[in-house]
Each structure stands twice: as C-alpha cells, then as structure tokens.
Design a protein around this motif. Structure first.
Motif, PDB file in Angstrom:
ATOM      1  N   VAL A 166       0.832  -1.202   0.000  1.00 55.38           N
ATOM      2  CA  VAL A 166       0.000   0.000   0.000  1.00 55.38           C
ATOM      3  C   VAL A 166       0.871   1.257   0.000  1.00 55.38           C
ATOM      4  N   LEU A 167       1.929   1.257   0.797  1.00 55.77           N
ATOM      5  CA  LEU A 167       2.813   2.426   0.823  1.00 55.77           C
ATOM      6  C   LEU A 167       3.544   2.606  -0.502  1.00 55.77           C
ATOM      7  N   TRP A 168       3.860   1.527  -1.156  1.00 56.40           N
ATOM      8  CA  TRP A 168       4.553   1.608  -2.446  1.00 56.40           C
ATOM      9  C   TRP A 168       3.625   2.140  -3.540  1.00 56.40           C
ATOM     10  N   ARG A 169       2.363   1.666  -3.543  1.00 57.84           N
ATOM     11  CA  ARG A 169       1.413   2.079  -4.579  1.00 57.84           C
ATOM     12  C   ARG A 169       0.824   3.463  -4.345  1.00 57.84           C
ATOM     13  N   LYS A 170       0.701   3.875  -3.097  1.00 52.26           N
ATOM     14  CA  LYS A 170       0.149   5.190  -2.718  1.00 52.26           C
ATOM     15  C   LYS A 170      -1.263   5.423  -3.252  1.00 52.26           C
ATOM     16  N   SER A 171      -2.073   4.387  -3.282  1.00 56.68           N
ATOM     17  CA  SER A 171      -3.455   4.505  -3.728  1.00 56.68           C
ATOM     18  C   SER A 171      -4.336   4.899  -2.543  1.00 56.68           C
ATOM     19  N   GLU A 172      -5.087   5.980  -2.698  1.00 61.28           N
ATOM     20  CA  GLU A 172      -5.941   6.465  -1.611  1.00 61.28           C
ATOM     21  C   GLU A 172      -6.983   5.419  -1.208  1.00 61.28           C
ATOM     22  N   LYS A 173      -7.543   4.725  -2.174  1.00 59.40           N
ATOM     23  CA  LYS A 173      -8.543   3.687  -1.883  1.00 59.40           C
ATOM     24  C   LYS A 173      -7.915   2.549  -1.069  1.00 59.40           C
ATOM     25  N   GLN A 174      -6.717   2.113  -1.467  1.00 56.74           N
ATOM     26  CA  GLN A 174      -6.046   1.043  -0.733  1.00 56.74           C
ATOM     27  C   GLN A 174      -5.640   1.483   0.670  1.00 56.74           C
ATOM     28  N   ILE A 175      -5.279   2.755   0.821  1.00 55.02           N
ATOM     29  CA  ILE A 175      -4.925   3.271   2.148  1.00 55.02           C
ATOM     30  C   ILE A 175      -6.137   3.208   3.067  1.00 55.02           C
ATOM     31  N   GLN A 176      -7.307   3.573   2.570  1.00 56.49           N
ATOM     32  CA  GLN A 176      -8.524   3.498   3.384  1.00 56.49           C
ATOM     33  C   GLN A 176      -8.863   2.051   3.726  1.00 56.49           C
ATOM     34  N   GLN A 177      -8.720   1.155   2.756  1.00 52.64           N
ATOM     35  CA  GLN A 177      -8.986  -0.256   3.014  1.00 52.64           C
ATOM     36  C   GLN A 177      -7.964  -0.823   3.991  1.00 52.64           C
ATOM     37  N   PHE A 178      -6.731  -0.326   3.909  1.00 53.11           N
ATOM     38  CA  PHE A 178      -5.678  -0.803   4.806  1.00 53.11           C
ATOM     39  C   PHE A 178      -6.020  -0.492   6.257  1.00 53.11           C
ATOM     40  N   HIS A 179      -6.572   0.694   6.506  1.00 55.69           N
ATOM     41  CA  HIS A 179      -6.920   1.049   7.876  1.00 55.69           C
ATOM     42  C   HIS A 179      -7.983   0.101   8.432  1.00 55.69           C
ATOM     43  N   LYS A 180      -8.950  -0.273   7.610  1.00 55.92           N
ATOM     44  CA  LYS A 180      -9.968  -1.235   8.044  1.00 55.92           C
ATOM     45  C   LYS A 180      -9.334  -2.593   8.331  1.00 55.92           C
ATOM     46  N   PHE A 181      -8.423  -3.013   7.436  1.00 56.08           N
ATOM     47  CA  PHE A 181      -7.735  -4.290   7.622  1.00 56.08           C
ATOM     48  C   PHE A 181      -6.882  -4.249   8.889  1.00 56.08           C
ATOM     49  N   SER A 182      -6.230  -3.114   9.154  1.00 54.27           N
ATOM     50  CA  SER A 182      -5.407  -2.967  10.358  1.00 54.27           C
ATOM     51  C   SER A 182      -6.232  -3.142  11.622  1.00 54.27           C
ATOM     52  N   LEU A 183      -7.404  -2.534  11.637  1.00 51.19           N
ATOM     53  CA  LEU A 183      -8.277  -2.679  12.808  1.00 51.19           C
ATOM     54  C   LEU A 183      -8.718  -4.120  12.999  1.00 51.19           C
ATOM     55  N   MET A 184      -8.999  -4.809  11.894  1.00 51.28           N
ATOM     56  CA  MET A 184      -9.394  -6.206  11.979  1.00 51.28           C
ATOM     57  C   MET A 184      -8.244  -7.059  12.526  1.00 51.28           C
ATOM     58  N   VAL A 185      -7.037  -6.842  12.020  1.00 47.76           N
ATOM     59  CA  VAL A 185      -5.869  -7.609  12.477  1.00 47.76           C
ATOM     60  C   VAL A 185      -5.625  -7.341  13.960  1.00 47.76           C
ATOM     61  N   TRP A 186      -5.692  -6.078  14.353  1.00 46.78           N
ATOM     62  CA  TRP A 186      -5.468  -5.732  15.752  1.00 46.78           C
ATOM     63  C   TRP A 186      -6.534  -6.381  16.636  1.00 46.78           C
ATOM     64  N   GLY A 187      -7.792  -6.339  16.200  1.00 47.70           N
ATOM     65  CA  GLY A 187      -8.865  -6.970  16.962  1.00 47.70           C
ATOM     66  C   GLY A 187      -8.675  -8.465  17.100  1.00 47.70           C
ATOM     67  N   LEU A 188      -8.255  -9.108  16.017  1.00 50.01           N
ATOM     68  CA  LEU A 188      -8.011 -10.553  16.083  1.00 50.01           C
ATOM     69  C   LEU A 188      -6.772 -10.873  16.915  1.00 50.01           C
ATOM     70  N   TRP A 189      -5.787  -9.972  16.919  1.00 53.92           N
ATOM     71  CA  TRP A 189      -4.595 -10.169  17.748  1.00 53.92           C
ATOM     72  C   TRP A 189      -4.960 -10.124  19.230  1.00 53.92           C
ATOM     73  N   LEU A 190      -5.978  -9.339  19.570  1.00 56.56           N
ATOM     74  CA  LEU A 190      -6.385  -9.230  20.968  1.00 56.56           C
ATOM     75  C   LEU A 190      -6.950 -10.538  21.521  1.00 56.56           C
ATOM     76  N   ILE A 191      -7.515 -11.365  20.655  1.00 59.13           N
ATOM     77  CA  ILE A 191      -8.132 -12.612  21.127  1.00 59.13           C
ATOM     78  C   ILE A 191      -7.120 -13.507  21.826  1.00 59.13           C
ATOM     79  N   PRO A 192      -5.992 -13.897  21.175  1.00 60.26           N
ATOM     80  CA  PRO A 192      -5.038 -14.743  21.909  1.00 60.26           C
ATOM     81  C   PRO A 192      -4.399 -14.006  23.080  1.00 60.26           C
TER      82      PRO A 192
END
Length: 105
Positions: free
Chosen positions: A68-94
């Motif tokens: 995402v940082l390499w491509r610098k696409s605004e749409k991918q950056i927004q999707q990345f933030h959603k994915f980051s929250l999901m990963v962080w939320g799933l990391w909290l489970i274990p």
C-alpha cells in the motif's frame, strides 16, 4: 529544494512505518517463542491456534502495508486502515486468552 525534502520525508515516513510493522512482528514472534519455551504442555488449544493465526495475520499485514505504501493509492490506504483494525482486533483474542489463562492458574 522543498519538493525534494517532501519526497525524502515521505520516503522516510514510509520506511519508518515498515520498520515499525516488521519490528512488531519480529518482537511478537520472539515473545511467543519465549512463552512457548516456558510452557510445559504441548497440547493444541484455542490460545495456540488463535496465536498462530494472529502471527500469520501480522505477517500479511506487514506485507500489505509495504504494498500500500509503495502504490500510494488512496482507496487502498482506506482499506488498509480497516484491515489494520481487523488484524489488531483478532490479535487481541489470543492476548486476552493468555491473560485469562494466567489469572486462572
């Protein structure tokens, strides 16, 4: 002069972000291996399964951040933030399972 400074700053910020993502993955993996050495039981349980899934998701997350940082696409950056929250939320489970197991013992 200002433009080259802005480009250099943007590159350093992207590089620093990657360093943070991969450092987090590295240190989480090291911490996991230390905790595994302390564990005398080698049974497969929910904490181990979700922990392994969280580490795999963190690896995917770090690789996706680089893309995402390499491509610098605004749409991918927004999707990345959603994915980051999901990963962080799933990391909290274990993490929370580990906290609960340490309180129970």
């Amino acid at each position: 002069m200002i433009r080259s400074w802005m480009i250099a700053t943007a590159f350093l910020c992207a590089f620093e972000i990657q360093v943070y993502f991969f450092s987090g993955l590295l240190f989480d993996g090291i911490g996991t291996s230390f905790m595994q050495q302390l564990n005398t039981s080698r049974e497969i349980n929910l904490h181990g399964i979700t922990g392994a899934a969280a580490l795999i998701l963190m690896l995917i997350h770090a690789i996706w951040a680089a893309i995402v940082l390499w491509r610098k696409s605004e749409k991918q950056i927004q999707q990345f933030h959603k994915f980051s929250l999901m990963v962080w939320g799933l990391w909290l489970i274990p993490y929370l399972i580990g906290v609960a197991l340490s309180i129970i013992k």
